[in-house]
Design a protein around this motif. Structure first.
Motif, short mmCIF file in Angstrom:
data_model
loop_
_atom_site.label_atom_id
_atom_site.label_comp_id
_atom_site.label_asym_id
_atom_site.label_seq_id
_atom_site.Cartn_x
_atom_site.Cartn_y
_atom_site.Cartn_z
N ALA A 121 0.88 -10.08 1.67
CA ALA A 121 1.26 -10.49 0.23
C ALA A 121 0.39 -9.91 -0.54
CB ALA A 121 1.23 -11.75 0.21
N GLU A 122 -0.85 -9.62 -0.27
CA GLU A 122 -1.85 -8.87 -1.11
C GLU A 122 -1.49 -7.42 -1.18
OE1 GLU A 122 -4.33 -8.64 -3.72
OE2 GLU A 122 -5.06 -10.51 -2.64
N MET A 123 -1.26 -6.85 -0.14
CA MET A 123 -0.88 -5.32 0.03
C MET A 123 0.42 -5.09 -0.86
SD MET A 123 0.48 -3.23 3.47
CE MET A 123 2.00 -4.14 3.57
N THR A 124 1.43 -6.05 -0.78
CA THR A 124 2.57 -5.50 -1.63
C THR A 124 2.49 -5.81 -2.94
OG1 THR A 124 3.53 -8.00 -0.80
CG2 THR A 124 4.36 -6.06 0.40
N LYS A 125 1.72 -6.83 -3.23
CA LYS A 125 1.39 -6.90 -4.65
C LYS A 125 0.66 -5.66 -5.27
CE LYS A 125 -1.79 -10.04 -7.73
NZ LYS A 125 -2.57 -10.90 -7.79
N ALA A 126 -0.23 -5.29 -4.63
CA ALA A 126 -0.83 -3.99 -5.11
C ALA A 126 -0.08 -3.03 -5.02
CB ALA A 126 -2.08 -3.74 -4.19
N GLY A 127 0.91 -2.69 -4.13
CA GLY A 127 2.10 -1.92 -3.79
C GLY A 127 2.87 -1.53 -5.28
N LEU A 128 3.36 -2.98 -5.52
CA LEU A 128 4.03 -3.03 -6.84
C LEU A 128 3.44 -2.59 -7.86
CD1 LEU A 128 7.13 -3.94 -7.97
CD2 LEU A 128 6.19 -6.24 -8.06
N GLU A 129 2.21 -2.92 -8.26
CA GLU A 129 1.51 -2.45 -9.19
C GLU A 129 1.46 -0.96 -9.52
OE1 GLU A 129 0.19 -4.12 -11.95
OE2 GLU A 129 1.04 -6.04 -10.70
N ARG A 130 1.32 -0.29 -8.23
CA ARG A 130 1.34 1.18 -8.05
C ARG A 130 2.65 2.00 -8.38
NH1 ARG A 130 -2.67 2.85 -3.43
NH2 ARG A 130 -2.59 4.87 -4.63
#
Length: 398
Positions: free
Chosen positions: A370-379
């Motif tokens: 979840a942390e990884m995909t949250k950061a991914g969407l931001e990028r």
């Protein structure tokens, strides 16, 4: 002892859970609100990862069948600049099987196999802790009890309230989905532009992604940052310019607010949002057959709950994440792991211990993703489009 198990939801998580239990000769009741398997479009394509979804299919005894159906060539990924310049063009090796694609409908049919699904069984509430077990109430007024109810019913789960008061929240990113059919024959230039897999174009706070499915079908996703009510005042929220390219009909649509069901109004608004991008890229929107509004919601990164005997959650019901290729994979693996744990639990006390241990393992792993995909969407939907390109370079195989 055979526990009375029900899984709510006939998506990848619920069906994988049920299929692995079936493989262990353990009965399971599958409850799905849709009236039939083909009641609505099954969705786009999924890439199933070697360490996640493919592991789940192996546990279900379906890996070889998946490999026969999947499209390894669909792993190809092309990134274009907004002017149409090709920035990256990654092609999988002939033996590359890390993340082959499969249509959601094909995966559903593969998992269904011999399973007996109770279609049209909409659940309204789950009440744990009754003398006879967890009580499931249905939309038709009936009710049943089970030793364990597994909520695999997605983002707006009807099972989750039995465990948690948390509800999904909007990410600030909206996705509009459209489709192209028979692309190789009807739109050969677009077919060549997309290639065998996916093609993406990233701009400031917006992106266009085209993804091949089987049979010449292509899904196109336009993503952009905007308030949830962006369509009530799209020129302000989407930054549309009422310039020379905007005709009188579109001006009237904007003044009245955008009707999300109006295909041509949606098309015009999206073309204005991506104005200035290369003409072949915009053709993905010009030739789209319909537009589906999908605001992106998530659950908190570290969503957990106090364990409640008789009820648990899988997949999006437990940890809704941005759609970056992880959610279905993780949900399927969780379903397979929970099923194996239940099959190995001989008594009622063992069942609860198995579920509790599963939840603790799920929370840790899901929190990382979840942390990884949250950061991914931001990028991927960022004021700086180079962030998306950098992320691609970090995660793409060499």
């Amino acid at each position: 002892m055979r526990h009375r198990i029900a899984v709510i939801g006939g998506g990848p998580a619920g069906l994988t859970f049920a299929r692995v239990l079936h493989r262990h000769d353990h009965p399971v009741t599958i409850l799905e609100r849709d009236p039939a398997p083909d009641a609505r479009p099954p969705g786009g394509t999924l890439d199933l990862h070697e360490g996640l979804g493919q592991v789940a299919l192996d546990k279900a005894g379906l890996l070889a069948d998946f490999q026969a159906l999947s499209r390894p060539e669909g792993q190809a990924m092309r990134i274009l600049d907004t002017d149409g310049t090709v920035l990256r063009d990654w092609q999988p090796r002939p033996d590359e099987r890390a993340n082959p694609e499969i249509d959601r409908g094909q995966l559903r049919d593969l998992l269904l196999g011999p399973l007996d699904v109770q279609w049209g069984r909409g659940v309204t509430e789950v009440v744990p802790g009754t003398p006879d077990g967890a009580l499931v109430r249905f939309a038709d007024g009936r009710q049943e009890t089970f030793d364990l109810v597994v909520g695999a019913d997605g983002a707006w789960s009807r099972v989750r309230p039995a465990l948690s008061s948390v509800t999904p929240h909007y990410t600030g990113v909206t996705s509009i989905e459209t489709s192209l059919d028979d692309v190789d024959t009807r739109h050969p230039d677009l077919a060549r532009l997309i290639g065998d897999g996916s093609m993406a174009v990233y701009g400031a706070n917006r992106s266009l992604v085209a993804q091949r499915n089987s049979g010449g079908h292509v899904k196109v996703y336009a993503k952009f940052r905007a308030p949830l009510d962006w369509h009530t005042n799209p020129d302000r929220h989407m930054g549309l310019d009422r310039g020379a390219d905007m005709d009188a009909d579109m001006e009237a649509d904007l003044d009245a607010g955008l009707d999300l069901a109006d295909v041509e109004a949606m098309r015009s608004s999206l073309l204005a949002l991506f104005d200035g991008w290369a003409a072949p890229v915009l053709d993905l929107l010009r030739h789209g057959t319909a537009f589906v509004h999908r605001p992106l919601y998530v659950l908190p990164v570290s969503h957990t709950w106090a364990h409640v005997p008789g009820v648990t959650l899988l997949g999006d019901a437990a940890h809704l994440m941005p759609p970056l290729g992880v959610g279905a994979n993780l949900a399927m693996l969780e379903g397979a792991e929970l099923a194996e744990s239940i099959a190995a639990a001989p008594g009622p006390g063992d069942l609860d211990k198995a579920v509790r241990a599963f939840e603790e393992q799920m929370w840790v792993r899901a929190g990382r993703f979840a942390e990884m995909t949250k950061a991914g969407l931001e990028r991927l939907v960022s004021p700086d489009p180079t962030e998306a390109l950098a992320l691609f370079d970090e995660v793409q195989p060499s």
